[in-house]
Design a protein around this motif. Structure first.
Motif, PDB file in Angstrom:
ATOM      1  N   CYS A 542       8.676   0.165  45.571  1.00 11.09           N
ATOM      2  CA  CYS A 542       8.798   0.112  44.331  1.00 11.09           C
ATOM      3  C   CYS A 542       7.560  -0.261  43.584  1.00 11.09           C
ATOM      4  N   ILE A 543       6.650   0.316  42.155  1.00  9.40           N
ATOM      5  CA  ILE A 543       6.085  -0.110  41.362  1.00  9.40           C
ATOM      6  C   ILE A 543       6.562  -1.241  41.057  1.00  9.40           C
ATOM      7  N   ARG A 544       5.743  -2.164  40.875  1.00  9.40           N
ATOM      8  CA  ARG A 544       6.768  -3.883  39.644  1.00  9.40           C
ATOM      9  C   ARG A 544       5.750  -3.809  38.225  1.00  9.40           C
ATOM     10  N   ASP A 545       5.725  -3.778  37.557  1.00  7.53           N
ATOM     11  CA  ASP A 545       4.341  -4.025  36.992  1.00  7.53           C
ATOM     12  C   ASP A 545       4.303  -5.561  36.918  1.00  7.53           C
ATOM     13  N   PRO A 546       3.227  -5.982  36.828  1.00  5.93           N
ATOM     14  CA  PRO A 546       3.062  -7.492  36.648  1.00  5.93           C
ATOM     15  C   PRO A 546       3.577  -8.555  35.653  1.00  5.93           C
ATOM     16  N   GLN A 547       4.103  -8.574  34.158  1.00  6.25           N
ATOM     17  CA  GLN A 547       4.852  -9.142  33.277  1.00  6.25           C
ATOM     18  C   GLN A 547       5.993  -9.245  33.298  1.00  6.25           C
ATOM     19  N   ILE A 548       6.549  -8.649  34.138  1.00  6.08           N
ATOM     20  CA  ILE A 548       7.754  -7.917  34.394  1.00  6.08           C
ATOM     21  C   ILE A 548       8.141  -8.391  35.665  1.00  6.08           C
ATOM     22  N   GLU A 549       9.378 -10.094  35.888  1.00  8.50           N
ATOM     23  CA  GLU A 549      10.332 -10.520  37.044  1.00  8.50           C
ATOM     24  C   GLU A 549      11.384  -9.888  37.636  1.00  8.50           C
ATOM     25  N   TYR A 550      10.861  -9.125  39.230  1.00 13.79           N
ATOM     26  CA  TYR A 550      11.883  -8.956  39.963  1.00 13.79           C
ATOM     27  C   TYR A 550      12.483  -9.663  41.002  1.00 13.79           C
ATOM     28  N   PRO A 551      13.792  -9.640  40.988  1.00 20.00           N
ATOM     29  CA  PRO A 551      14.569  -8.397  40.908  1.00 20.00           C
ATOM     30  C   PRO A 551      15.090  -8.727  39.341  1.00 20.00           C
TER      31      PRO A 551
END
Length: 571
Positions: A542-551
């Motif tokens: 998955c591609i993840r944006d650095p400013q968003i916390e996952y999951p």
């Protein structure tokens, strides 16, 4: 209550076709077999792994419930609705198709949909020699030649479809059609051929299609769905459709990517209902991947939740009723550890005082100064989760705000969740005044192991506003990820167009699953591939944006990107 017993001379096909026949879902055991065998007003239909579909007449339902001590919620099918409302590049699928070493296009893999059918005459579903990509169609709506062991509908084979395509009037030979277009569009997103204007995610994959029949009138009435609503289906027929797909796939000896883009707000949303547990078993089968749309419910004001702090406390749920008299149907779920009861207040202030909790009871009250009727049913324990379910029906509601007061009779956990029916199965004027957009993943996307993709706009990477959010009541993380689902191009029976919603993101994911199954099973790289394993591979890429916390409850682990999944494997 006397039971009605149609002639035992009737075949099961004739029995099922009687106008007042209903179907019930039971766990299949030897005791159930004996129970059915000893009652001529029951007929055992298809056994679907751990479950059996049993048929009877609706006037016998109460006798069955009384004999078995059932509430009805455990055995009655749920009603379900549709979840639809440049993108393959964004999902990293085109790059996988074009990568010379991988060159994955779905060869040797089946993609299957249980939906509104398919326009089998469309060029999108033909190979270059004009033959059909579709191996089987089971149209549940056309009586005549049912698949063996299924007793209704008509099955069409690849040979029959090809014969029809060569004739001047194909529908004279194979009359199945998709009058809604939903199923055709999703199949095109997943598997349209590359020699057409629109290229699907897995253009070399073959197809199996099940066209669902409309839910029986008895269940529309029970769940307060208008009888003229066309796109409403029964969970029992979905289960039969899924079992049919598995059987045909095993006969063809091909791995199968199954797409499910219908859902419901009925059920506990905890993965433990009969439909959810059945779908979970499919997710553990080798060579099977199950992609399920999470729904488009987060902005629809159909869910509310809260916490009752201690015994003796109360909480209010407010529901707005429209001015057209459409009925209200609300399900309230509380944990097995707690005991709750309710009272109801109308918009004019008329009160139905607290109805004491007693498992298995139903109380109907007629308001004095209004024509509204309120029906409250307490169900405990619900099979699987052991939860308490409180069903509230308000018939002919007075316009305005209705208040449901929850009494904490015995509180250990204190959490509660309430849902209104799915969009399309409830009047749009009916809504919660203080809705919660979380916990809006629909059933059966709440099943364990499903590959559940929310919808996002690939033009600006923004989440689709109505894409349902997790978690589930289990609780389990959902959705798994997000895939393109806003203004996605595809094929309708009437021509090219676009669609928005998680139906589309699920179809793209089903196509990606087909490529994963080709890589794993057909090319023998991971021959034990299951939904659970494929889910893990997708999460890794998955591609993840650095400013968003996952999951998280909106994006899961990020945006689907299949080429990145393969890139990650090499690192």
């Amino acid at each position: 209550m006397a039971t009605q017993q149609p002639s035992e001379a009737l075949s099961i096909e004739e029995f099922i076709a009687l106008p007042n026949t209903i179907d019930l879902i039971f766990q299949y055991t030897r005791a159930l077999q004996q129970y059915v065998d000893n009652r001529p007003y029951l007929r055992l239909g298809k056994v679907v792994r751990d479950y059996a579909i049993v048929y009877t007449q609706q006037e016998n339902l109460q006798t069955i419930l009384d004999e078995l001590g059932e509430s009805g919620v455990n055995i009655m099918p749920m009603v379900m609705g549709l979840l639809g409302r440049q993108d393959l590049d964004e999902a990293g699928i085109t790059q996988v198709q074009d990568q010379p070493y991988l060159n994955l296009k779905g060869q040797g893999v089946l993609i299957a949909f249980v939906d509104t059918g398919i326009d089998y005459t469309n060029q999108a579903f033909r190979f270059e020699d004009g033959t059909s990509k579709i191996q089987y169609i089971w149209d549940q709506t056309i009586p005549g030649n049912a698949p063996e062991g299924y007793y209704f509908g008509t099955e069409y084979t690849n040979a029959q479809i090809n014969e029809a395509l060569q004739s001047e009037n194909p529908f004279a030979l194979v009359p199945t059609q998709d009058n809604v277009g939903h199923g055709t569009f999703l199949a095109s997103v997943a598997a349209s051929r590359e020699n057409n204007a629109y290229i699907g995610a897995a253009p070399d994959a073959q197809l199996i299609v099940v066209k669902l029949q409309k839910a029986r009138s008895f269940y529309l009435e029970y769940y307060l769905v208008p009888q003229d609503q066309q796109n409403v289906y029964a969970s029992s027929d979905l289960m039969l459709g899924l079992q049919y797909i598995l059987e045909r796939a095993y006969e063809l000896r091909q791995p199968t990517s199954i797409g499910i883009s219908i859902g419901t707000n009925l059920g506990g949303h905890d993965g433990l209902g009969n439909l959810e547990t059945y779908v979970t078993t499919l997710c553990g089968l080798q060579g099977v991947a199950v992609s399920v749309a999470p729904g488009n419910e987060s902005a629809m004001k159909h869910h509310v939740s809260g916490v009752i702090e201690e015994a003796g406390d109360t909480k209010d749920i407010e529901i707005r009723a429209g001015d057209n008299g459409a009925p209200i149907f609300m399900n309230l779920w509380t944990p097995a550890s707690d005991k709750t009861s309710i009272a109801v207040t109308s918009p004019t202030g008329e009160v139905i005082n607290r109805i004491p909790f007693k498992p298995g009871t139903t109380l109907e009250s007629k308001l004095v100064l209004e024509k509204a009727r309120v029906i409250v049913s307490y169900v405990f324990p619900v099979e699987g989760s052991g939860s308490q379910l409180t069903m509230i029906k308000i018939i002919d509601p007075t316009p305005g705000v209705w208040k449901i007061t929850i009494f904490g009779d015995n509180i250990i956990d204190g959490t509660y969740h309430a849902w209104l029916p799915l969009t399309g199965l409830v009047d749009p004027q009916i809504e919660f005044l203080e809705p919660d957009p979380e916990y809006t993943i629909v059933v059966p996307a709440t099943a364990l192991g499903t590959i559940t993709s929310g919808a996002y706009n690939s033009q600006d990477n923004s989440l689709y506003i109505s894409s349902s959010r997790g978690p589930t009541r289990l609780p389990a993380g959902a959705p798994v990820m997000a895939a393109p689902g806003v203004n996605v191009s595809g094929v309708f029976p009437t021509g090219y167009g676009t669609m928005t919603g998680t139906s589309v993101s699920a179809a793209i994911t089903a196509g990606a699953c087909a490529l994963g199954l080709q890589w794993g099973v057909v090319e023998r790289t991971e021959i034990s591939m299951t939904s659970f394993l494929l889910r893990s591979y997708f999460i890794k890429g998955c591609i993840r944006d650095p400013q968003i916390e996952y999951p998280n409850n909106q994006w899961g682990y990020g945006r689907l990107n299949l080429i990145n999944t393969f890139n990650q494997m090499g690192e």
